[in-house]
Design a protein around this motif. Sequence first.
Motif, PDB file in Angstrom:
ATOM      1  N   ASN A 128      -2.706  -6.172  -2.223  1.00  0.00           N
ATOM      2  CA  ASN A 128      -3.878  -5.406  -2.706  1.00  0.00           C
ATOM      3  C   ASN A 128      -4.902  -6.366  -3.081  1.00  0.00           C
ATOM      4  O   ASN A 128      -5.845  -6.249  -2.996  1.00  0.00           O
ATOM      5  N   VAL A 149      -6.028  -1.908  -0.100  1.00  0.00           N
ATOM      6  CA  VAL A 149      -5.217  -1.469   0.885  1.00  0.00           C
ATOM      7  C   VAL A 149      -4.097  -0.714   0.305  1.00  0.00           C
ATOM      8  O   VAL A 149      -3.615   0.355   1.676  1.00  0.00           O
ATOM      9  N   THR A 150      -3.919  -0.388  -0.701  1.00  0.00           N
ATOM     10  CA  THR A 150      -2.664   0.142  -1.037  1.00  0.00           C
ATOM     11  C   THR A 150      -2.819   1.553  -1.580  1.00  0.00           C
ATOM     12  O   THR A 150      -2.274   2.470  -1.821  1.00  0.00           O
ATOM     13  N   LEU A 163      -5.123   4.956  -1.361  1.00  0.00           N
ATOM     14  CA  LEU A 163      -6.024   5.688  -0.256  1.00  0.00           C
ATOM     15  C   LEU A 163      -7.098   6.863  -1.136  1.00  0.00           C
ATOM     16  O   LEU A 163      -8.063   7.252  -0.673  1.00  0.00           O
ATOM     17  N   ILE A 197      -9.762   4.233  -1.608  1.00  0.00           N
ATOM     18  CA  ILE A 197     -10.403   4.034  -0.403  1.00  0.00           C
ATOM     19  C   ILE A 197     -11.232   5.360   0.101  1.00  0.00           C
ATOM     20  O   ILE A 197     -12.277   5.428   0.434  1.00  0.00           O
ATOM     21  N   VAL A 250      -9.308   1.484   7.261  1.00  0.00           N
ATOM     22  CA  VAL A 250      -8.005   1.317   6.366  1.00  0.00           C
ATOM     23  C   VAL A 250      -7.322   2.561   6.430  1.00  0.00           C
ATOM     24  O   VAL A 250      -5.946   2.497   6.420  1.00  0.00           O
ATOM     25  N   PHE A 302      -3.392   2.637   7.787  1.00  0.00           N
ATOM     26  CA  PHE A 302      -2.213   3.038   6.911  1.00  0.00           C
ATOM     27  C   PHE A 302      -1.618   4.424   7.340  1.00  0.00           C
ATOM     28  O   PHE A 302      -0.425   4.168   7.482  1.00  0.00           O
ATOM     29  N   ALA A 316      -3.631  -3.314   5.591  1.00  0.00           N
ATOM     30  CA  ALA A 316      -3.597  -1.846   5.368  1.00  0.00           C
ATOM     31  C   ALA A 316      -2.477  -1.508   6.383  1.00  0.00           C
ATOM     32  O   ALA A 316      -1.667  -0.525   5.788  1.00  0.00           O
ATOM     33  N   SER A 332       3.412   1.357  -2.908  1.00  0.00           N
ATOM     34  CA  SER A 332       2.268   0.992  -2.874  1.00  0.00           C
ATOM     35  C   SER A 332       0.930   1.294  -3.662  1.00  0.00           C
ATOM     36  O   SER A 332      -0.031   0.640  -3.721  1.00  0.00           O
TER      37      SER A 332
END
Length: 227
Positions: free
Chosen positions: A24, A36-37, A39, A42, A64, A68, A120, A141
């Motif tokens: 990350n 990326v870990t 969400l 994100i 991403v 994922f 991701a 994550s």
Amino acid sequence: MIPFFPRWIWSWAVFLPLVAGSVNAAALLSLHHGGVTHLTGISTEGAIGLGSGDVALLVHAIGVIALFTVSCAFSAWLARGPRWIPSLSAGALLLAVAALLVVASSVLASTPWLGVMICAAAMGLQNGTTSLVTGAVLRTSHLTGMFTDLGIALGQRVWRGPVDRRRVAVCFTVVASFVCGATGGTLLYLRWHAFALIASAVVSAGVGILTLALARRHATPVAQGGA
């Protein structure tokens, strides 16, 4: 209360959040936003892109989240079996995580968005695998749930209620490992740039090999008993 679980799970709790934290950090440093870990962040990023008309930000968030999620689905399709039991499929998935991180390291410098997307996918595989095997007790994550559980335990401690010490130990382990991974990943990225992901791949591969060895050992008595 977290049920009693085998000691080998601690190897996942220590080393896999280390991988997630370092990956990350590399993703954040390469694009200067996102990650990326987690969400939740994100999804917020995608909403900002939608609300502000920033198409690039929106597309990045969608990519991403999609990779994922699809990777989690793939892990569910492959990693079948009883909870808390090391399996060949789980070990293979962790080796696949390592392979994806090696690929990501080769493209992150020249094509950051593509490298981040591959990261991701790797983290989706890792988190899906650990969640399936442990019944969602161990998520490697992201830390929101871990901090929530620690806060609950603190509140219970204040009013002298029952505290799940095993859950607290797991949460502290995951949080400390993730933070150490992010710190170490930052130092490696500042020195080696995209190749810092190779160190994360080595750790993931090591855990995958250990899981494969444990799976073979666990299966041997069953095979002998059937013979």
